[in-house]
Every structure is written in C-alpha cells, then in structure tokens.
Design a protein around this motif. Sequence first.
Motif, PDB file in Angstrom:
ATOM      1  N   ARG A   1       0.838  -1.207   0.000  1.00 36.62           N
ATOM      2  CA  ARG A   1       0.000   0.000   0.000  1.00 36.62           C
ATOM      3  C   ARG A   1       0.873   1.258   0.000  1.00 36.62           C
ATOM      4  O   ARG A   1       0.626   2.201  -0.753  1.00 36.62           O
ATOM      5  CB  ARG A   1      -0.944   0.003   1.209  1.00 36.62           C
ATOM      6  CG  ARG A   1      -1.686   1.324   1.451  1.00 36.62           C
ATOM      7  CD  ARG A   1      -2.422   1.890   0.254  1.00 36.62           C
ATOM      8  NE  ARG A   1      -3.502   1.035  -0.127  1.00 36.62           N
ATOM      9  CZ  ARG A   1      -4.241   1.196  -1.220  1.00 36.62           C
ATOM     10  NH1 ARG A   1      -4.012   2.201  -2.033  1.00 36.62           N
ATOM     11  NH2 ARG A   1      -5.184   0.364  -1.517  1.00 36.62           N
ATOM     12  N   GLN A   2       1.916   1.286   0.840  1.00 39.58           N
ATOM     13  CA  GLN A   2       2.808   2.439   0.879  1.00 39.58           C
ATOM     14  C   GLN A   2       3.504   2.629  -0.463  1.00 39.58           C
ATOM     15  O   GLN A   2       3.622   3.755  -0.955  1.00 39.58           O
ATOM     16  CB  GLN A   2       3.844   2.273   1.994  1.00 39.58           C
ATOM     17  CG  GLN A   2       3.257   2.370   3.378  1.00 39.58           C
ATOM     18  CD  GLN A   2       4.234   1.930   4.453  1.00 39.58           C
ATOM     19  OE1 GLN A   2       5.022   1.002   4.262  1.00 39.58           O
ATOM     20  NE2 GLN A   2       4.175   2.590   5.605  1.00 39.58           N
ATOM     21  N   TYR A   3       3.946   1.534  -1.061  1.00 38.73           N
ATOM     22  CA  TYR A   3       4.606   1.611  -2.362  1.00 38.73           C
ATOM     23  C   TYR A   3       3.634   2.144  -3.411  1.00 38.73           C
ATOM     24  O   TYR A   3       3.972   3.034  -4.196  1.00 38.73           O
ATOM     25  CB  TYR A   3       5.138   0.231  -2.766  1.00 38.73           C
ATOM     26  CG  TYR A   3       5.970   0.272  -4.025  1.00 38.73           C
ATOM     27  CD1 TYR A   3       7.344   0.421  -3.948  1.00 38.73           C
ATOM     28  CD2 TYR A   3       5.384   0.164  -5.279  1.00 38.73           C
ATOM     29  CE1 TYR A   3       8.130   0.472  -5.100  1.00 38.73           C
ATOM     30  CE2 TYR A   3       6.150   0.219  -6.434  1.00 38.73           C
ATOM     31  CZ  TYR A   3       7.519   0.369  -6.332  1.00 38.73           C
ATOM     32  OH  TYR A   3       8.273   0.428  -7.468  1.00 38.73           O
ATOM     33  N   LEU A   4       2.434   1.612  -3.430  1.00 35.22           N
ATOM     34  CA  LEU A   4       1.415   2.051  -4.378  1.00 35.22           C
ATOM     35  C   LEU A   4       1.113   3.533  -4.209  1.00 35.22           C
ATOM     36  O   LEU A   4       1.036   4.282  -5.188  1.00 35.22           O
ATOM     37  CB  LEU A   4       0.145   1.223  -4.200  1.00 35.22           C
ATOM     38  CG  LEU A   4      -1.047   1.593  -5.069  1.00 35.22           C
ATOM     39  CD1 LEU A   4      -0.717   1.391  -6.541  1.00 35.22           C
ATOM     40  CD2 LEU A   4      -2.254   0.742  -4.674  1.00 35.22           C
ATOM     41  N   ASP A   5       0.952   3.974  -2.970  1.00 32.85           N
ATOM     42  CA  ASP A   5       0.648   5.381  -2.709  1.00 32.85           C
ATOM     43  C   ASP A   5       1.763   6.295  -3.211  1.00 32.85           C
ATOM     44  O   ASP A   5       1.499   7.381  -3.735  1.00 32.85           O
ATOM     45  CB  ASP A   5       0.413   5.623  -1.220  1.00 32.85           C
ATOM     46  CG  ASP A   5      -0.881   5.006  -0.710  1.00 32.85           C
ATOM     47  OD1 ASP A   5      -1.735   4.613  -1.545  1.00 32.85           O
ATOM     48  OD2 ASP A   5      -1.030   4.899   0.526  1.00 32.85           O
ATOM     49  N   LEU A   6       2.995   5.859  -3.066  1.00 35.81           N
ATOM     50  CA  LEU A   6       4.131   6.683  -3.474  1.00 35.81           C
ATOM     51  C   LEU A   6       4.393   6.619  -4.979  1.00 35.81           C
ATOM     52  O   LEU A   6       4.591   7.640  -5.639  1.00 35.81           O
ATOM     53  CB  LEU A   6       5.391   6.260  -2.719  1.00 35.81           C
ATOM     54  CG  LEU A   6       6.657   7.034  -3.054  1.00 35.81           C
ATOM     55  CD1 LEU A   6       6.528   8.484  -2.618  1.00 35.81           C
ATOM     56  CD2 LEU A   6       7.860   6.396  -2.394  1.00 35.81           C
ATOM     57  N   MET A   7       4.368   5.401  -5.531  1.00 38.58           N
ATOM     58  CA  MET A   7       4.776   5.203  -6.919  1.00 38.58           C
ATOM     59  C   MET A   7       3.614   5.216  -7.919  1.00 38.58           C
ATOM     60  O   MET A   7       3.827   5.381  -9.109  1.00 38.58           O
ATOM     61  CB  MET A   7       5.545   3.886  -7.058  1.00 38.58           C
ATOM     62  CG  MET A   7       6.784   3.801  -6.185  1.00 38.58           C
ATOM     63  SD  MET A   7       7.964   5.125  -6.465  1.00 38.58           S
ATOM     64  CE  MET A   7       8.525   4.723  -8.105  1.00 38.58           C
ATOM     65  N   GLY A   8       2.396   4.972  -7.450  1.00 35.16           N
ATOM     66  CA  GLY A   8       1.244   4.983  -8.340  1.00 35.16           C
ATOM     67  C   GLY A   8       0.965   3.668  -9.042  1.00 35.16           C
ATOM     68  O   GLY A   8       0.024   3.575  -9.815  1.00 35.16           O
TER      69      GLY A   8
END
Length: 78
Positions: free
Chosen positions: A61-68
């Motif tokens: 989730r953190q990766y998705l939020d940052l990288m899209g």
Amino acid sequence: FRLIPPGEFTRGTVPERIEELVPNAELIGGNAVWYLRSETPVHRVVITHPFYLSIHEVTQRQYLDLMGSNPSFFQKSD
C-alpha cells in the motif's frame, strides 16, 4: 537507508536441503513448494555498484501510494 557496498556473496540453497524442506512446504500448500525449489541452484552474486537499501519495511500500500503502481506478483485478490 543503508549503503550496500560492492561485493560478492553466494545465493541459493543446495538441492538436498530443499528436499528436506519440501514436506513442510506441501503442508502450507499453494505455490510454497515451487517457491522453495526456485531457491536453486546455488550461485555467486556480484554487486558491482554500491546502492542504498531501506532499513524499514515498505508495505505494498505504501509503495502504491508513493509510486502509483504495484508491480508485485503478490497482490491482494478480490
């Protein structure tokens, strides 16, 4: 972040050890045996350039939020 310097190390697991672990992996089910067997062959890894690696875990989730995007094979199923 922690600096990872250039160097060499051995990666992988010997086939005999994999076969010792297979019965437990079969109890887990899913793709556990396939992933376990993907740990062979033992091979040398060479890091030619230094790089920084986070010392803290990052959730998908953190990766998705940052990288899209989330390129992970292990994605939540709906």
